[in-house]
Write an enzyme that holds these catalytic residues in place. Sequence first.
Site, PDB file in Angstrom:
ATOM      1  CE  LYS A   1      -4.536   0.814   0.327  1.00 52.79           C
ATOM      2  NZ  LYS A   1      -5.607  -0.140  -0.002  1.00 52.79           N
TER       3      LYS A   1
HETATM    4  N1  GLU Z   1      -7.449   0.140  -3.179  1.00 53.78           N
HETATM    5  C1  GLU Z   1      -8.190  -1.050  -3.443  1.00 53.78           C
HETATM    6  C2  GLU Z   1      -8.214  -1.940  -2.206  1.00 53.78           C
HETATM    7  O1  GLU Z   1      -8.029  -1.487  -1.107  1.00 53.78           O
HETATM    8  C3  GLU Z   1      -7.734  -1.765  -4.716  1.00 53.78           C
HETATM    9  C4  GLU Z   1      -6.325  -2.262  -4.712  1.00 53.78           C
HETATM   10  C5  GLU Z   1      -5.853  -2.827  -6.036  1.00 53.78           C
HETATM   11  O2  GLU Z   1      -6.651  -2.948  -6.947  1.00 53.78           O
HETATM   12  O3  GLU Z   1      -4.680  -3.162  -6.104  1.00 53.78           O
HETATM   13  O4  GLU Z   1      -8.505  -3.103  -2.298  1.00 53.78           O
END
Ligand code: GLU
Length: 425
Positions: free
Chosen positions: A115
């Site tokens: 993240k």
């Molecule tokens: N931000 C989204 C999540 O928390 C998508 C992450 C992604 O597609 O890599 O799942």
Amino acid sequence: MPGAASSPSVGAESNPFLQMQARFAKAADLLGLDQGFQRILARPAHELTVAIPVQMDDGSLRVFTGYRVQHSIARGPAKGGIRFAPDVHLDEVRALAAWMTWKCAVVNVPFGGGKGGVICDPRRLSQGELERLTRRYAANLLEIIGPERDVPAPDMNTNEQVMAWFMDTYSMHRRMTQTAIVTGKPIGLGGSQGRRIATGLGVALATREALTYVGHQGPARIVVQGSGNVGGLGALLLHDRFGHKVVAISDIYGGIHNEKGLDMPQVLDWLAEKRSLEGFPDADRVSNEELLELPCDVLVPAATENQITSQNAARIQARVIVEGANGPTSAEADRILEEKGVFVVPDILANAGGVTVSYFEWVQDRMGYFWEEEDVCERLERIMVKAFRDVVEAAERYATSPRIGAYCVAVDRVAYCLRLRGIYA
Ligand code: GLU
């Protein structure tokens, strides 16, 4: 387990990383996971903090702080979004990265978890400033990202345009167009059909499965906190495609409520035009706190972390909670909800539709061959239904909640890869 908060104190309750660790420790104990593996998986594998200098429109120079955390690459490249927010902090990014590891494992896509976050208020940045910030952040991450290393995506306050800038910056440095470096890109620039609605559709599918599981028949009364990509589109699909009644929805300023049901297409049109739900006709105004406690069949917290806590969990009236956001419920609240018999579809299952279609996008980019929306949605549905079954089966097998069941599924799958790969020491 060292460093883990098994019974969070009041301060710990608002720390998402300790909250994640508490759930992980519970599942790891149920699985009888080796203490050494518990120590590995309780913390991120890799963290990077970067300073991001940006020339502002008025000529001044500001330096923003950005993070990228890779929790695990045991099952594949790190995967997870980037959030731009004034209050984003390292423990939050660490938790979100770990949740991505568990989420990818629950839906069984071959990714680890990562993240990113940048401390900034995007509402106060011009489009040019936002572009320069994104590009410099992307450039600062070059050494640790890549289609086979770490693949970012949108999250809170980032969107397709931000992903396009990110992809272009990476590509310019590599002297080739490399679309698979990020997902959530615009269609036509390597994006996937169905990615925009994927998280909302996943939430709607999880809701359908949960209602069937608890024996609910007919249309349900649904309350949604949040009206962005997850809450807004999720509510629209629950209303339009699944025939439920959305009785309340909110944005960051507050919510609107109508027992007879809201006309969701009209609500979203209003929001797109006015940028706030305020003044929406035929509905009462409620605060975000009041909204969570409204009588309903299903509550979908789809805004941010730490909304259902030991302070308000006892007053929740929903029979089912479907977590569209990451980490909306604290571990203390889990216990209260469990005692009340509320069925909680945990975040790492409920909102996994987004990353599932991100996986499809990454596959399509690498093949250079793109699928139709119908294919994407059908494949997503199959994966969500299978993941839901795996989770409730694990919850039944270990006589635990669906949340800890989901962690059991995930931790077991990650540990399997870790065991086979070894630690290379
Ligand atoms: N931000 C989204 C999540 O928390 C998508 C992450 C992604 O597609 O890599 O799942």
